[in-house]
Scaffold this active site. Structure first.
Site, PDB file in Angstrom:
ATOM      1  N   ASP A  12       0.817  -1.226   0.000  1.00  0.00           N
ATOM      2  CA  ASP A  12       0.000   0.000   0.000  1.00  0.00           C
ATOM      3  C   ASP A  12       0.844   1.268   0.000  1.00  0.00           C
ATOM      4  O   ASP A  12       0.445   2.288   0.566  1.00  0.00           O
ATOM      5  CB  ASP A  12      -0.948   0.056   1.219  1.00  0.00           C
ATOM      6  CG  ASP A  12      -1.777  -1.194   1.357  1.00  0.00           C
ATOM      7  OD1 ASP A  12      -2.249  -1.682   0.324  1.00  0.00           O
ATOM      8  OD2 ASP A  12      -1.942  -1.677   2.490  1.00  0.00           O
ATOM      9  N   GLU A  13       1.992   1.218  -0.629  1.00  0.00           N
ATOM     10  CA  GLU A  13       2.884   2.379  -0.603  1.00  0.00           C
ATOM     11  C   GLU A  13       2.498   3.427  -1.641  1.00  0.00           C
ATOM     12  O   GLU A  13       3.041   4.541  -1.634  1.00  0.00           O
ATOM     13  CB  GLU A  13       4.337   1.939  -0.873  1.00  0.00           C
ATOM     14  CG  GLU A  13       4.921   1.018   0.189  1.00  0.00           C
ATOM     15  CD  GLU A  13       4.770  -0.458  -0.170  1.00  0.00           C
ATOM     16  OE1 GLU A  13       3.946  -0.778  -1.056  1.00  0.00           O
ATOM     17  OE2 GLU A  13       5.473  -1.282   0.428  1.00  0.00           O
ATOM     18  N   ALA A  38      -4.464  -8.134  -2.885  1.00  0.00           N
ATOM     19  CA  ALA A  38      -4.121  -6.743  -2.563  1.00  0.00           C
ATOM     20  C   ALA A  38      -4.652  -5.908  -3.704  1.00  0.00           C
ATOM     21  O   ALA A  38      -5.011  -6.431  -4.753  1.00  0.00           O
ATOM     22  CB  ALA A  38      -2.618  -6.585  -2.429  1.00  0.00           C
ATOM     23  N   GLY A  39      -4.711  -4.614  -3.481  1.00  0.00           N
ATOM     24  CA  GLY A  39      -5.258  -3.783  -4.553  1.00  0.00           C
ATOM     25  C   GLY A  39      -4.474  -2.513  -4.727  1.00  0.00           C
ATOM     26  O   GLY A  39      -3.860  -2.004  -3.800  1.00  0.00           O
ATOM     27  N   HIS A  40      -4.442  -2.056  -5.949  1.00  0.00           N
ATOM     28  CA  HIS A  40      -3.854  -0.760  -6.265  1.00  0.00           C
ATOM     29  C   HIS A  40      -4.981   0.229  -6.462  1.00  0.00           C
ATOM     30  O   HIS A  40      -5.945  -0.095  -7.146  1.00  0.00           O
ATOM     31  CB  HIS A  40      -3.179  -0.813  -7.624  1.00  0.00           C
ATOM     32  CG  HIS A  40      -1.876  -1.498  -7.629  1.00  0.00           C
ATOM     33  ND1 HIS A  40      -0.984  -1.458  -6.602  1.00  0.00           N
ATOM     34  CD2 HIS A  40      -1.289  -2.213  -8.604  1.00  0.00           C
ATOM     35  CE1 HIS A  40       0.084  -2.130  -6.947  1.00  0.00           C
ATOM     36  NE2 HIS A  40      -0.076  -2.607  -8.146  1.00  0.00           N
ATOM     37  N   THR A 237       3.590 -12.771   2.741  1.00  0.00           N
ATOM     38  CA  THR A 237       2.692 -13.371   1.762  1.00  0.00           C
ATOM     39  C   THR A 237       3.370 -14.630   1.232  1.00  0.00           C
ATOM     40  O   THR A 237       4.433 -15.024   1.718  1.00  0.00           O
ATOM     41  CB  THR A 237       2.313 -12.352   0.667  1.00  0.00           C
ATOM     42  OG1 THR A 237       1.226 -12.888  -0.093  1.00  0.00           O
ATOM     43  CG2 THR A 237       3.475 -12.015  -0.251  1.00  0.00           C
ATOM     44  N   GLY A 302     -11.155  -3.151   2.818  1.00  0.00           N
ATOM     45  CA  GLY A 302     -11.752  -2.023   3.527  1.00  0.00           C
ATOM     46  C   GLY A 302     -11.320  -1.965   4.983  1.00  0.00           C
ATOM     47  O   GLY A 302     -11.788  -1.121   5.758  1.00  0.00           O
ATOM     48  N   LEU A 332       3.365  12.599   0.618  1.00  0.00           N
ATOM     49  CA  LEU A 332       4.059  13.638   1.377  1.00  0.00           C
ATOM     50  C   LEU A 332       3.076  14.726   1.810  1.00  0.00           C
ATOM     51  O   LEU A 332       3.207  15.307   2.893  1.00  0.00           O
ATOM     52  CB  LEU A 332       5.177  14.236   0.506  1.00  0.00           C
ATOM     53  CG  LEU A 332       6.153  15.161   1.203  1.00  0.00           C
ATOM     54  CD1 LEU A 332       6.892  14.440   2.326  1.00  0.00           C
ATOM     55  CD2 LEU A 332       7.169  15.740   0.209  1.00  0.00           C
ATOM     56  N   ASP A 333       2.077  14.994   0.984  1.00  0.00           N
ATOM     57  CA  ASP A 333       1.058  16.012   1.292  1.00  0.00           C
ATOM     58  C   ASP A 333       0.335  15.722   2.599  1.00  0.00           C
ATOM     59  O   ASP A 333      -0.094  16.650   3.288  1.00  0.00           O
ATOM     60  CB  ASP A 333       0.031  16.086   0.151  1.00  0.00           C
ATOM     61  CG  ASP A 333      -0.542  14.711  -0.192  1.00  0.00           C
ATOM     62  OD1 ASP A 333       0.262  13.817  -0.527  1.00  0.00           O
ATOM     63  OD2 ASP A 333      -1.767  14.529  -0.096  1.00  0.00           O
TER      64      ASP A 333
HETATM   65  P1  GDP Z   1      -0.452   0.309  -3.700  1.00  0.00           P
HETATM   66  O1  GDP Z   1      -1.034  -1.015  -3.439  1.00  0.00           O
HETATM   67  O2  GDP Z   1       1.007   0.378  -3.360  1.00  0.00           O
HETATM   68  O3  GDP Z   1      -0.736   0.815  -5.071  1.00  0.00           O
HETATM   69  O4  GDP Z   1      -1.118   1.351  -2.728  1.00  0.00           O
HETATM   70  P2  GDP Z   1      -2.687   1.617  -2.475  1.00  0.00           P
HETATM   71  O5  GDP Z   1      -3.333   2.060  -3.699  1.00  0.00           O
HETATM   72  O6  GDP Z   1      -3.283   0.469  -1.779  1.00  0.00           O
HETATM   73  O7  GDP Z   1      -2.579   2.779  -1.387  1.00  0.00           O
HETATM   74  C1  GDP Z   1      -2.073   3.989  -1.634  1.00  0.00           C
HETATM   75  C2  GDP Z   1      -3.120   5.021  -1.312  1.00  0.00           C
HETATM   76  O8  GDP Z   1      -2.514   6.291  -1.360  1.00  0.00           O
HETATM   77  C3  GDP Z   1      -4.261   5.098  -2.330  1.00  0.00           C
HETATM   78  O9  GDP Z   1      -5.409   5.497  -1.635  1.00  0.00           O
HETATM   79  C4  GDP Z   1      -3.792   6.179  -3.302  1.00  0.00           C
HETATM   80  O10 GDP Z   1      -4.841   6.807  -4.006  1.00  0.00           O
HETATM   81  C5  GDP Z   1      -3.126   7.108  -2.371  1.00  0.00           C
HETATM   82  N1  GDP Z   1      -2.025   7.913  -2.868  1.00  0.00           N
HETATM   83  C6  GDP Z   1      -0.976   7.544  -3.663  1.00  0.00           C
HETATM   84  N2  GDP Z   1      -0.077   8.542  -3.721  1.00  0.00           N
HETATM   85  C7  GDP Z   1      -0.566   9.550  -2.924  1.00  0.00           C
HETATM   86  C8  GDP Z   1      -0.080  10.829  -2.527  1.00  0.00           C
HETATM   87  O11 GDP Z   1       0.998  11.254  -2.905  1.00  0.00           O
HETATM   88  N3  GDP Z   1      -0.853  11.556  -1.674  1.00  0.00           N
HETATM   89  C9  GDP Z   1      -2.057  11.123  -1.216  1.00  0.00           C
HETATM   90  N4  GDP Z   1      -2.755  11.913  -0.388  1.00  0.00           N
HETATM   91  N5  GDP Z   1      -2.538   9.908  -1.544  1.00  0.00           N
HETATM   92  C10 GDP Z   1      -1.805   9.135  -2.380  1.00  0.00           C
END
Ligand code: GDP
Length: 428
Positions: A12-13, A38-40, A237, A302, A332-333
């Site tokens: 979830d990075e 897992a999900g992106h 995993t 969720g 970072l925001d």
């Molecule tokens: P992944 O599995 O590594 O792709 O990560 P996820 O999608 O599960 O989780 C990352 C979360 O951070 C998601 O809700 C994205 O929309 C959100 N996201 C990604 N980059 C940023 C960012 O720079 N700032 C903010 N506020 N949210 C971000």
């Protein structure tokens, strides 16, 4: 040219967003491990999507998306996700699936659930998508490769060998109904019909792609610390989450040119296992609600994510085992609300300071050593040029880069595609 986008932490990075950013310049995007556990999250002009089974290049019509042999392929989930995409107006993507990919069966999901129930309080926090039983069967040589489905006698004979052992466990360990051969056979034939339009020899495909100098993007799932060998086993995993497994799980026997390890500017983790920089209560809840695009809740389940401060020890190690050539700092925001930002700079394990990520039993005894960096107390999400970030914000990035010792070349300041800042690293 082969690039990999992988996680430096627990998953979830923000890899999905980065993959989406890179996808524009890629010809091929490949999933090489894991399943739909897992999900992106991807936010683009078509809307907001949580991809579980499909590669992140599916939004671009110039990209061929590949599901490699290392993936745990859940065929109903694959078809459902594809249909959802098309329903939301995304053109039908170019998508191929390796004939050597193996299939997640309904009984893998069943065994996953039953085993977590049996373990009760000691459960692993599985997403119950059948991934551990799937990979167990794969390596015990009782799984099904897609290619096997096209020989009906072969399938029937194999079921005669597999099912008696499964049924002994179901009846006597879990006190559940046994599986019927006919049902499982029909399930496999249905899968064959659904998947056959996508099936390819991906080894051949990649040979040609490399000859034609295509840009290939390997898309990792979860993070370094969930790797079965180098992560926090057994809270890991069941397939390798490391970039260097990518060429194997893709069927692409070439070395990777660039490895982008992704980390948040703080920590989050879903599931069980030691998490040294974890925070709790209101402090955690505030970060959880402000994090990500709509709070830190799992894209697949969720579930509220566990929250923590940035962990230098875990991330440095994560980058090392990923062989990272670049580090990307996302979210970072989110930290703009803090006056001071705590960072876990080392661990204390059994009375000793530790800079290197320890093995699991020592990890379990580790406590965070926290230092604070000054906050910037402002919203940075509208900024499009790295130099325009507040000084304290740039200082935070500089300090993280110094401690991790991998060039930070991209910083993400919001969930949208355009919220990505190019940074000139001090290390190169
Ligand atoms: P992944 O599995 O590594 O792709 O990560 P996820 O999608 O599960 O989780 C990352 C979360 O951070 C998601 O809700 C994205 O929309 C959100 N996201 C990604 N980059 C940023 C960012 O720079 N700032 C903010 N506020 N949210 C971000």
């Amino acid at each position: 040219m082969i690039k990999a986008v992988v996680g430096a932490n627990w998953g979830d990075e923000g890899k999905g967003k980065l993959t989406d950013v890179f996808a524009k310049e890629s010809d091929i995007v490949v999933r090489f491990q894991g399943g739909n556990n897992a999900g992106h999250t991807i936010i683009n002009d078509y809307g907001k999507f949580a991809l579980h089974m499909l590669p992140s290049g599916v939004f671009y019509d110039h990209i061929t998306n590949v599901i490699g042999n290392g993936v745990a392929l859940n065929i109903p989930a694959f078809i459902k996700e594809l249909n959802q995409l098309v329903e939301k107006g995304v053109p039908m993507p170019k998508l191929i699936v390796s004939d050597r990919a193996q299939i997640v069966m309904s009984y893998h999901i069943l065994f996953d659930k039953l085993e977590e129930e049996r373990l009760g309080k000691a459960q692993f926090g599985s997403t119950k998508s059948g991934i551990a039983p799937f990979y167990s069967d794969k390596y015990a040589k009782i799984g099904f490769q897609i290619s096997e489905l096209f020989d009906e006698q072969w399938v029937s004979d194999k079921l005669d060998r597999i099912l008696p052992a499964k049924n002994i466990l179901l009846e006597h360990l879990y006190h559940a109904e046994p599986l019927k051969k006919e049902d499982i056979y029909n399930e496999l034939m249905e899968y064959r019909n659904l998947i056959s339009p996508f099936v390819h020899d991906t080894v051949k495909f990649f040979q040609t792609s490399m000859d034609e100098n295509k840009q290939i993007l390997l898309e990792g799932q979860l993070g370094a610390l969930r790797d079965p060998d180098f992560g926090i086993y057994p809270y890991s995993t069941s397939s390798s989450t490391l970039a260097f497994y990518g060429p194997i799980g893709a069927g692409l026997p070439y070395s990777i040119d660039e490895v982008y390890a992704v980390t948040k500017a703080y920590s989050s983790s879903v599931g069980a296992g030691p998490f040294v920089s974890e925070i709790f209560g209101d402090v955690a809840q505030e970060l959880r609600l402000r994090g990500g695009d709509a709070g830190e809740f799992g894209a697949t389940t969720g579930r509220p994510r566990r929250m923590g401060w940035f962990d230098v020890v875990a991330t440095r190690y994560g980058c090392q085992v990923q062989g990272a050539t670049h580090l990307v700092l996302t979210n970072l925001d989110v930290l703009g609300y803090l006056n001071e930002i705590p960072v876990c700079v080392a661990y204390e394990t059994d009375g000793k300071r530790r800079d290197h990520f320890p093995n699991i039993t020592r990890l379990d005894h580790s406590k965070p050593i926290i230092e604070t960096l000054p906050g910037w107390n402002s919203d940075i999400s509208h900024i499009r040029n790295y130099d325009e970030l507040p000084e304290n914000c740039k200082h935070y990035v500089d300090e993280i880069e110094r401690m991790i010792n991998v060039p930070i070349t991209l910083v993400s300041n919001g969930p949208k595609r355009e919220q990505i800042l190019h940074r000139k690293s001090k290390l190169v």
